[in-house]
Scaffold this motif. Sequence first.
Motif, PDB file in Angstrom:
ATOM      1  N   ALA A 236      48.320  76.469  16.707  1.00 37.38           N
ATOM      2  CA  ALA A 236      47.962  75.053  16.845  1.00 37.38           C
ATOM      3  C   ALA A 236      46.975  74.847  17.986  1.00 37.38           C
ATOM      4  O   ALA A 236      46.044  74.031  17.884  1.00 37.38           O
ATOM      5  N   LEU A 237      47.157  75.586  19.077  1.00 34.15           N
ATOM      6  CA  LEU A 237      46.239  75.453  20.210  1.00 34.15           C
ATOM      7  C   LEU A 237      44.868  76.030  19.866  1.00 34.15           C
ATOM      8  O   LEU A 237      43.836  75.493  20.299  1.00 34.15           O
ATOM      9  N   LEU A 238      44.831  77.100  19.080  1.00 38.58           N
ATOM     10  CA  LEU A 238      43.549  77.659  18.646  1.00 38.58           C
ATOM     11  C   LEU A 238      42.802  76.658  17.776  1.00 38.58           C
ATOM     12  O   LEU A 238      41.591  76.457  17.938  1.00 38.58           O
ATOM     13  N   ILE A 239      43.519  76.015  16.850  1.00 41.10           N
ATOM     14  CA  ILE A 239      42.887  75.027  15.970  1.00 41.10           C
ATOM     15  C   ILE A 239      42.289  73.893  16.787  1.00 41.10           C
ATOM     16  O   ILE A 239      41.160  73.438  16.525  1.00 41.10           O
ATOM     17  N   GLN A 240      42.993  73.438  17.806  1.00 42.16           N
ATOM     18  CA  GLN A 240      42.472  72.368  18.650  1.00 42.16           C
ATOM     19  C   GLN A 240      41.254  72.844  19.434  1.00 42.16           C
ATOM     20  O   GLN A 240      40.266  72.112  19.583  1.00 42.16           O
ATOM     21  N   PHE A 241      41.292  74.089  19.914  1.00 43.38           N
ATOM     22  CA  PHE A 241      40.145  74.678  20.620  1.00 43.38           C
ATOM     23  C   PHE A 241      38.914  74.682  19.721  1.00 43.38           C
ATOM     24  O   PHE A 241      37.808  74.319  20.149  1.00 43.38           O
ATOM     25  N   LEU A 242      39.098  75.066  18.465  1.00 41.68           N
ATOM     26  CA  LEU A 242      37.977  75.125  17.521  1.00 41.68           C
ATOM     27  C   LEU A 242      37.438  73.738  17.211  1.00 41.68           C
ATOM     28  O   LEU A 242      36.224  73.549  17.077  1.00 41.68           O
ATOM     29  N   LYS A 243      38.323  72.754  17.100  1.00 42.98           N
ATOM     30  CA  LYS A 243      37.888  71.388  16.813  1.00 42.98           C
ATOM     31  C   LYS A 243      37.018  70.829  17.929  1.00 42.98           C
ATOM     32  O   LYS A 243      36.115  70.011  17.683  1.00 42.98           O
ATOM     33  N   ASP A 244      37.277  71.262  19.153  1.00 46.45           N
ATOM     34  CA  ASP A 244      36.548  70.739  20.310  1.00 46.45           C
ATOM     35  C   ASP A 244      35.258  71.491  20.605  1.00 46.45           C
ATOM     36  O   ASP A 244      34.523  71.138  21.540  1.00 46.45           O
ATOM     37  N   LEU A 245      34.962  72.539  19.841  1.00 46.96           N
ATOM     38  CA  LEU A 245      33.763  73.332  20.114  1.00 46.96           C
ATOM     39  C   LEU A 245      32.502  72.535  19.820  1.00 46.96           C
ATOM     40  O   LEU A 245      32.431  71.811  18.822  1.00 46.96           O
ATOM     41  N   ARG A 301      35.523  79.873  29.189  1.00 52.29           N
ATOM     42  CA  ARG A 301      36.527  80.801  29.732  1.00 52.29           C
ATOM     43  C   ARG A 301      37.762  80.038  30.206  1.00 52.29           C
ATOM     44  O   ARG A 301      38.895  80.481  30.019  1.00 52.29           O
ATOM     45  N   ASN A 302      37.545  78.869  30.811  1.00 56.02           N
ATOM     46  CA  ASN A 302      38.676  78.050  31.255  1.00 56.02           C
ATOM     47  C   ASN A 302      39.533  77.617  30.070  1.00 56.02           C
ATOM     48  O   ASN A 302      40.772  77.647  30.131  1.00 56.02           O
ATOM     49  N   LYS A 303      38.884  77.191  28.991  1.00 54.26           N
ATOM     50  CA  LYS A 303      39.620  76.750  27.806  1.00 54.26           C
ATOM     51  C   LYS A 303      40.353  77.912  27.144  1.00 54.26           C
ATOM     52  O   LYS A 303      41.480  77.753  26.637  1.00 54.26           O
ATOM     53  N   LEU A 304      39.726  79.075  27.149  1.00 53.13           N
ATOM     54  CA  LEU A 304      40.370  80.255  26.577  1.00 53.13           C
ATOM     55  C   LEU A 304      41.548  80.698  27.439  1.00 53.13           C
ATOM     56  O   LEU A 304      42.580  81.166  26.919  1.00 53.13           O
ATOM     57  N   ASP A 305      41.416  80.529  28.760  1.00 58.81           N
ATOM     58  CA  ASP A 305      42.555  80.823  29.656  1.00 58.81           C
ATOM     59  C   ASP A 305      43.744  79.936  29.321  1.00 58.81           C
ATOM     60  O   ASP A 305      44.900  80.382  29.327  1.00 58.81           O
ATOM     61  N   MET A 306      43.467  78.670  29.041  1.00 54.35           N
ATOM     62  CA  MET A 306      44.534  77.749  28.678  1.00 54.35           C
ATOM     63  C   MET A 306      45.208  78.190  27.371  1.00 54.35           C
ATOM     64  O   MET A 306      46.431  78.115  27.217  1.00 54.35           O
ATOM     65  N   LEU A 307      44.382  78.665  26.427  1.00 52.13           N
ATOM     66  CA  LEU A 307      44.924  79.194  25.188  1.00 52.13           C
ATOM     67  C   LEU A 307      45.789  80.429  25.456  1.00 52.13           C
ATOM     68  O   LEU A 307      46.877  80.586  24.909  1.00 52.13           O
ATOM     69  N   ASN A 308      45.286  81.275  26.298  1.00 47.66           N
ATOM     70  CA  ASN A 308      45.893  82.560  26.557  1.00 47.66           C
ATOM     71  C   ASN A 308      47.222  82.451  27.272  1.00 47.66           C
ATOM     72  O   ASN A 308      48.190  83.170  26.975  1.00 47.66           O
TER      73      ASN A 308
END
Length: 310
Positions: A236-245, A301-308
């Motif tokens: 779900a967090l990945l999907i939100q990350f992609l939507k915000d790209l 990188r910050n957003k990916l850290d949040m995902l990670n």
Amino acid sequence: MSTSNETKSKMSVTVLTGFLGSGKTTLLQRLILKAKSSGQKVAIIMNEFGSFDVDSNLLGDDVTSQSLLNGCICCSLKDDIEVVLHNLYHKDNPDIVFIEATGIAHPVEIMDACQNPTLIDKVNMPFMIGVMDGKRFLQRDKYTNQTKHLMEEQMTYSHFIIVNKDEELTDEERASVKAAIQTSKRQPELYFTNYAKIDDIDLNGKETWSIESQHKHQHVGIQSMSYTFSGPIEMALLIQFLKDLPDSILRIKGFMKFKEEPEQTYLFQYAFGVPQYEPEMMNMPLTIVIIGESLDKASLRNKLDMLNFS
């Protein structure tokens, strides 16, 4: 004693892109000789239908040549280019790899093929040289919209452009070519030549003839970055990350695991706003590569850290 993988430097890659008959092979021959004269170890990958007419005695035995036939590097041969670059890195370890793409290849797809997650630690971001037949480019409206768009994209995504057959252009046509390129948001630098003669073009960098080092401040253009996850992430967090790209993100490719199914590795691909997931049988490193225009790497990188770490 062979050099260990840990101490090997990344290979530089220069891609020649341009429509059919623009003069890529002639330019390639000149670039090979120029690189060799500066002491570089050279390898060539040809993705062209037809023979590579280069005098082997002129080039010598120290130039490795690979051919990719019956397909295009930007689509059906993407996996092949990955294998070839891996083999070159481990067996020959050249300083620079020249890739001559087919006249119908899209430059973004070529970059994607060369920046596969398994290659990111072995291959630098490709440097793109556009090769243009000036008169044909000015007559691009006579082709289909798809072909016209491809001809324009091949030039748009180049770091700089060699305009061949300059002697056939009038002053007005030369000005029209410049005007067409200046409408591009990247505005790559133009060099007008005949027979791809580059003797008067200064390609010498501080180490070797690194074109990119001279123009990096002018051409931000397409960039890539990699990121490695420490473990499974939430879908779900990945999907939100992609939507915000932003639209400037062109490609994402790599390997992921999800908390919903933590033992399964997936090959993940993202292009044109559409994600794809494919189960991967091998336990690949959880690394992705992002390709885009003028990347805000710190923000990503910050957003990916949040995902990670969520």
